[in-house]
Design a protein around this motif. Structure first.
Motif, PDB file in Angstrom:
ATOM      1  N   ALA A 102       1.076  -1.322   0.024  1.00 56.65           N
ATOM      2  CA  ALA A 102      -0.052   0.037   0.013  1.00 56.65           C
ATOM      3  C   ALA A 102       0.882   1.462  -0.296  1.00 56.65           C
ATOM      4  CB  ALA A 102      -0.510   0.113   1.526  1.00 56.65           C
ATOM      5  N   THR A 142       0.612   3.876  -3.514  1.00 52.37           N
ATOM      6  CA  THR A 142       0.002   5.132  -2.643  1.00 52.37           C
ATOM      7  C   THR A 142       1.222   6.433  -3.395  1.00 52.37           C
ATOM      8  OG1 THR A 142      -1.043   4.534  -0.813  1.00 52.37           O
ATOM      9  CG2 THR A 142      -0.318   6.950  -0.916  1.00 52.37           C
ATOM     10  N   GLN A 148       0.042   8.811  -5.770  1.00 46.77           N
ATOM     11  CA  GLN A 148       0.589  10.121  -5.896  1.00 46.77           C
ATOM     12  C   GLN A 148       1.284  11.465  -6.459  1.00 46.77           C
ATOM     13  OE1 GLN A 148      -0.479  11.120  -3.286  1.00 46.77           O
ATOM     14  NE2 GLN A 148      -0.473  13.761  -2.990  1.00 46.77           N
ATOM     15  N   LEU A 207       1.181   9.441   5.221  1.00 42.23           N
ATOM     16  CA  LEU A 207       0.388   8.458   5.961  1.00 42.23           C
ATOM     17  C   LEU A 207      -0.588   8.299   6.470  1.00 42.23           C
ATOM     18  CD1 LEU A 207       3.681   5.389   4.499  1.00 42.23           C
ATOM     19  CD2 LEU A 207       1.372   7.125   3.370  1.00 42.23           C
ATOM     20  N   ASN A 244      -3.365   9.845   5.808  1.00 45.18           N
ATOM     21  CA  ASN A 244      -3.827  10.009   4.033  1.00 45.18           C
ATOM     22  C   ASN A 244      -5.376   8.721   3.976  1.00 45.18           C
ATOM     23  OD1 ASN A 244      -3.163   8.993   1.297  1.00 45.18           O
ATOM     24  ND2 ASN A 244      -2.159  10.161   1.009  1.00 45.18           N
ATOM     25  N   GLU A 250      -6.492   7.818   1.065  1.00 47.67           N
ATOM     26  CA  GLU A 250      -5.982   6.986   0.037  1.00 47.67           C
ATOM     27  C   GLU A 250      -5.654   5.460   0.371  1.00 47.67           C
ATOM     28  OE1 GLU A 250      -4.414   8.322  -3.205  1.00 47.67           O
ATOM     29  OE2 GLU A 250      -5.907  10.009  -3.937  1.00 47.67           O
ATOM     30  N   PHE A 251      -4.523   5.780   1.455  1.00 49.38           N
ATOM     31  CA  PHE A 251      -3.035   4.999   1.765  1.00 49.38           C
ATOM     32  C   PHE A 251      -4.084   3.303   2.908  1.00 49.38           C
ATOM     33  CE2 PHE A 251      -1.392   3.335   5.432  1.00 49.38           C
ATOM     34  CZ  PHE A 251      -0.231   2.713   5.217  1.00 49.38           C
ATOM     35  N   ARG A 257      -6.056   1.407   0.329  1.00 49.38           N
ATOM     36  CA  ARG A 257      -4.987   0.402  -0.274  1.00 49.38           C
ATOM     37  C   ARG A 257      -4.605  -0.714   0.236  1.00 49.38           C
ATOM     38  NH1 ARG A 257      -3.577   5.582  -3.016  1.00 49.38           N
ATOM     39  NH2 ARG A 257      -4.396   5.204  -5.329  1.00 49.38           N
TER      40      ARG A 257
END
Length: 521
Positions: free
Chosen positions: A406, A410, A414, A490, A493, A495-496, A499
């Motif tokens: 992940a 990520t 980015q 992170l 984050n 999105e992290f 994922r």
């Protein structure tokens, strides 16, 4: 001399002796002669003699008959003349150090030739005050805690220096320069600076880029004028060890996008090239370096580093580091084992043990019965007598592998780069030296790329410190790298986190991302 100019150099010079017609003072004569003899790369820089060196340097210059070898530090923006020798030195030792939280690794290098005179490791005595960084930060806040932690680091380094001097037949006072790389907390503790705010929002260090200082100022037993160069950090979670790694692999000069992965307590990753760099750190390390698994240990002698299951004869083989009797399993061994268990269908895509499944042969059933054993209330897989891996261990490894993938995904997302666009993925540290990329791909820890993309690079923290010793221009380059890096946090984050959830299966929730890995339903 080596092709590049080290941080400390010995330069030959011959001065016109004084006379009634030329009453120039000794030190002024020496400085003028040296300024005229400097190589073009150093020409024009201000030249000073530290007050502590005035008497000894002037006396040595006169005693040598006004000719010999000047020993000079190449400091940022200026030169320091610290010694004068009547003859060319046979050695000009410098020390490069990886300031690890558990172990120190160092090299003694001849700055005249670049030859490694000795290399060794030692336990960081700070472990007495805490095995992990956070414990030490809390310890430093106690009365006398910070002083004790600094002294423990200094004592550990001095112990290494003593070993080197015995091995290479040099005296401590002959070592002229020290370069060191470590994470931000380790740098603070070595300098005797409080790390209190490193773990408190907004996570601000006292200093990221300390200027070079005399090694004796913190109690290191080297030449009285030996300088310590501590590689700069980028922030609380991105230290000089990573900056050193970037230097070591030349990531900041890469023409095409490449990546550096260093797995320790955290997984620290840098992506980019000569035009830009982006970095992040995440908790993907502990289960892989022995911090979580019950039988886990660091990559050291007696750690099982390689596991294989013959799926025809149903025999298990393993190899330990240094072929020593096995006491546990390190990260590479755990990855090997999990990948082999998956391919043998002894764990499912969630990483859970399964004793039986459709299509299981009698030989496989017998293998499973012999190896899957109950230990208390938990199922464990027996590797060898005394070493087993539990479901809890596998669960921790699955979280680590998911976090690793992940993080990589990520970071690439980015900047809009696909894994296939990466020219090279440098994998550093003991993790990189021992890991089998094929097995890591099977688990979904590393992207499904040709194996030639993955480059094990060993201890890049030490390698970068060694390079700095031998090339003074890398100091400014390290500062430029710090200014150039964009750091991705992170912890906030989203999105992290999405994922990470998708990566908690073997190889992934989306198996199309891993076309080379078989999928079992």
């Amino acid at each position: 001399m080596v092709a590049t100019i080290p941080l400390t150099v010995a330069l030959p010079l011959v001065a016109v002796p004084p006379s009634l017609a030329d009453n120039t003072a000794d030190l002024d004569r020496l400085k003028a002669t040296l300024a005229a003899a400097l190589p073009s790369e150093l020409a024009g820089r201000p030249l000073r003699v530290p007050f502590a060196c005035i008497t000894t340097v002037a006396a040595a210059f006169r005693a040598a008959g006004f000719h010999g070898w000047a020993v000079v530090h190449c400091l940022p923006g200026q030169l320091e003349l610290i010694d004068f020798l009547p003859e060319e030195p046979k050695l000009l030792p410098g020390l490069a150090l990886d300031l690890g939280s558990t172990h120190l690794e160092a090299s003694l290098i001849d700055l005249l030739t670049g030859k490694v005179l000795a290399r060794n490791t030692a336990l960081n005595q700070q472990v007495e005050y805490g095995a992990d960084i956070l414990t030490r930060i809390h310890c430093a806040a106690k009365e006398e805690g910070l002083r004790q932690l600094q002294q423990a680091a200094v004592d550990s380094i001095n112990g290494l220096i003593a070993q080197f001097c015995q091995e290479a037949a040099v005296l401590p006072e002959e070592i002229r320069t020290l370069t060191a790389a470590g994470n931000t907390t380790m740098a603070h503790l070595l300098l005797g600076l409080s790390p209190y705010y490193l773990c408190r929002e907004p996570y601000i260090p006292l200093v990221n880029a300390p200027d070079p200082f005399l090694a004796t100022e913190i109690g290191l037993r080297l030449h009285p004028q030996a300088m310590t160069w501590l590689l700069p950090s980028r922030g609380s979670y991105f230290g000089g060890d990573l900056i050193s790694g970037i230097l070591a692999v030349g990531l900041d000069q890469a023409e095409q996008p490449a990546m550096l992965i260093d797995v320790g307590t955290n997984a620290e990753v840098v992506l980019g090239g000569k035009d830009w760099l982006i970095a992040c750190a995440g908790a993907a390390g502990p289960a892989l370096e022995g911090g979580v698994a019950r039988m886990g240990m660091r990559a050291a002698p007696s750690a099982i580093e390689q596991v294989s299951i013959d799926r025809v004869s149903w025999r298990l083989t393993w190899r330990s580091i240094a072929d020593a009797p096995p006491l546990g399993i390190c990260g590479s061994g755990l990855i090997d084992l999990a990948a082999e268990l998956y391919l043998a269908r002894i764990i499912d895509l969630r990483g859970k043990f399964q004793a039986e499944f459709v299509g299981q042969s009698e030989a496989q059933r017998q293998f499973v019965q012999e190896r899957l054993v109950q230990c208390g209330n938990e199922t464990t897989f027996l590797l060898v007598e005394g070493v087993s891996v539990s479901q809890t261990d596998l669960d921790a490894m699955m979280r680590s592998k998911a976090a690793m993938y992940a993080i990589l995904e990520t970071l690439c997302a980015q900047v809009g780069i696909a894994f296939s666009e990466l020219e090279q993925i440098h994998v550093a540290g003991a993790f990189g030296e021992h890991i089998n990329p094929r097995q890591a791909i099977t688990l979904g820890m590393l992207p499904d790329l040709p194996l030639t993309v993955f480059n094990p690079v060993g201890n890049t923290s030490l390698a970068g410190a060694e390079q700095l010793l031998l090339d003074h221009t890398l100091w400014e380059r390290a500062q430029d790298i710090c200014r150039k890096i964009t750091y991705l946090e992170l912890n906030v984050n989203q999105e992290f986190m999405i994922r990470f959830s998708g990566s908690r299966f073997i190889p992934h929730t989306d198996p199309s991302l891993f076309p080379s890995v078989p999928v079992f339903r």
